[in-house]
Design a protein around this motif. Structure first.
Motif, PDB file in Angstrom:
ATOM      1  N   THR A  25      20.082  53.592  26.176  1.00 22.83           N
ATOM      2  CA  THR A  25      21.352  53.165  26.778  1.00 22.83           C
ATOM      3  C   THR A  25      22.530  53.791  26.042  1.00 22.83           C
ATOM      4  O   THR A  25      23.482  54.272  26.668  1.00 22.83           O
ATOM      5  CB  THR A  25      21.463  51.633  26.763  1.00 22.83           C
ATOM      6  N   HIS A  26      22.459  53.800  24.719  1.00 19.34           N
ATOM      7  CA  HIS A  26      23.541  54.397  23.919  1.00 19.34           C
ATOM      8  C   HIS A  26      23.699  55.877  24.263  1.00 19.34           C
ATOM      9  O   HIS A  26      24.813  56.354  24.463  1.00 19.34           O
ATOM     10  CB  HIS A  26      23.251  54.223  22.426  1.00 19.34           C
ATOM     11  N   ARG A  27      22.584  56.597  24.332  1.00 17.46           N
ATOM     12  CA  ARG A  27      22.649  58.033  24.649  1.00 17.46           C
ATOM     13  C   ARG A  27      23.229  58.247  26.053  1.00 17.46           C
ATOM     14  O   ARG A  27      24.051  59.143  26.254  1.00 17.46           O
ATOM     15  CB  ARG A  27      21.275  58.685  24.547  1.00 17.46           C
ATOM     16  N   GLU A  29      25.301  56.302  27.694  1.00 18.15           N
ATOM     17  CA  GLU A  29      26.714  55.927  27.734  1.00 18.15           C
ATOM     18  C   GLU A  29      27.612  56.836  26.904  1.00 18.15           C
ATOM     19  O   GLU A  29      28.763  57.058  27.258  1.00 18.15           O
ATOM     20  CB  GLU A  29      26.883  54.482  27.254  1.00 18.15           C
ATOM     21  N   HIS A  30      27.092  57.350  25.788  1.00 13.75           N
ATOM     22  CA  HIS A  30      27.937  58.097  24.854  1.00 13.75           C
ATOM     23  C   HIS A  30      27.569  59.574  24.726  1.00 13.75           C
ATOM     24  O   HIS A  30      28.324  60.341  24.137  1.00 13.75           O
ATOM     25  CB  HIS A  30      27.891  57.439  23.474  1.00 13.75           C
ATOM     26  N   GLY A  31      26.395  59.939  25.203  1.00 10.74           N
ATOM     27  CA  GLY A  31      25.975  61.337  25.131  1.00 10.74           C
ATOM     28  C   GLY A  31      25.512  61.778  23.755  1.00 10.74           C
ATOM     29  O   GLY A  31      25.326  62.969  23.518  1.00 10.74           O
ATOM     30  N   THR A  32      25.344  60.836  22.845  1.00  8.80           N
ATOM     31  CA  THR A  32      24.887  61.140  21.489  1.00  8.80           C
ATOM     32  C   THR A  32      23.819  60.133  21.083  1.00  8.80           C
ATOM     33  O   THR A  32      23.786  59.015  21.594  1.00  8.80           O
ATOM     34  CB  THR A  32      26.048  61.061  20.478  1.00  8.80           C
ATOM     35  N   ILE A  34      22.002  57.279  18.908  1.00 10.99           N
ATOM     36  CA  ILE A  34      22.505  56.132  18.156  1.00 10.99           C
ATOM     37  C   ILE A  34      22.165  56.322  16.675  1.00 10.99           C
ATOM     38  O   ILE A  34      21.140  56.916  16.335  1.00 10.99           O
ATOM     39  CB  ILE A  34      21.906  54.819  18.709  1.00 10.99           C
ATOM     40  N   SER A  35      23.019  55.831  15.809  1.00 14.49           N
ATOM     41  CA  SER A  35      22.732  55.882  14.366  1.00 14.49           C
ATOM     42  C   SER A  35      21.865  54.683  14.004  1.00 14.49           C
ATOM     43  O   SER A  35      21.844  53.658  14.702  1.00 14.49           O
ATOM     44  CB  SER A  35      24.027  55.842  13.556  1.00 14.49           C
ATOM     45  N   HIS A  38      24.073  51.590  13.549  1.00 12.15           N
ATOM     46  CA  HIS A  38      24.494  50.976  14.807  1.00 12.15           C
ATOM     47  C   HIS A  38      23.315  50.266  15.467  1.00 12.15           C
ATOM     48  O   HIS A  38      23.465  49.154  15.988  1.00 12.15           O
ATOM     49  CB  HIS A  38      25.080  52.039  15.720  1.00 12.15           C
ATOM     50  N   ARG A  42      23.110  46.341  16.458  1.00  5.77           N
ATOM     51  CA  ARG A  42      22.828  45.909  17.836  1.00  5.77           C
ATOM     52  C   ARG A  42      21.585  45.023  17.915  1.00  5.77           C
ATOM     53  O   ARG A  42      21.531  44.099  18.716  1.00  5.77           O
ATOM     54  CB  ARG A  42      22.624  47.114  18.750  1.00  5.77           C
TER      55      ARG A  42
END
Length: 57
Positions: A25-27, A29-32, A34-35, A38, A42
């Motif tokens: 989901t992070h990728r 939404e943000h195109g990168t 997740i760390s 983070h 979450r």
């Protein structure tokens, strides 16, 4: 079933599935990616657990 990276804690399959959903989901939404920090925030888990989960994704 659990996985265990060479230098990290065992990650239960359900936790790994949740980590995968959050990371995907992070990728999306943000195109990168997740760390680990983070992801840990979450998921409400410690950084070593989040780092081990990311290593297995």
């Amino acid at each position: 079933m659990t996985g265990r990276p060479a230098s990290g804690p065992a990650i239960p399959a359900a936790l790994l599935d949740a980590a995968r959903r959050i990371a995907d989901t992070h990728r999306a939404e943000h195109g990168t990616p997740i760390s680990a920090a983070h992801l840990g925030t979450r998921m409400g888990v410690a950084l070593p657990v989040a780092t081990a989960a990311l290593a297995q994704l």
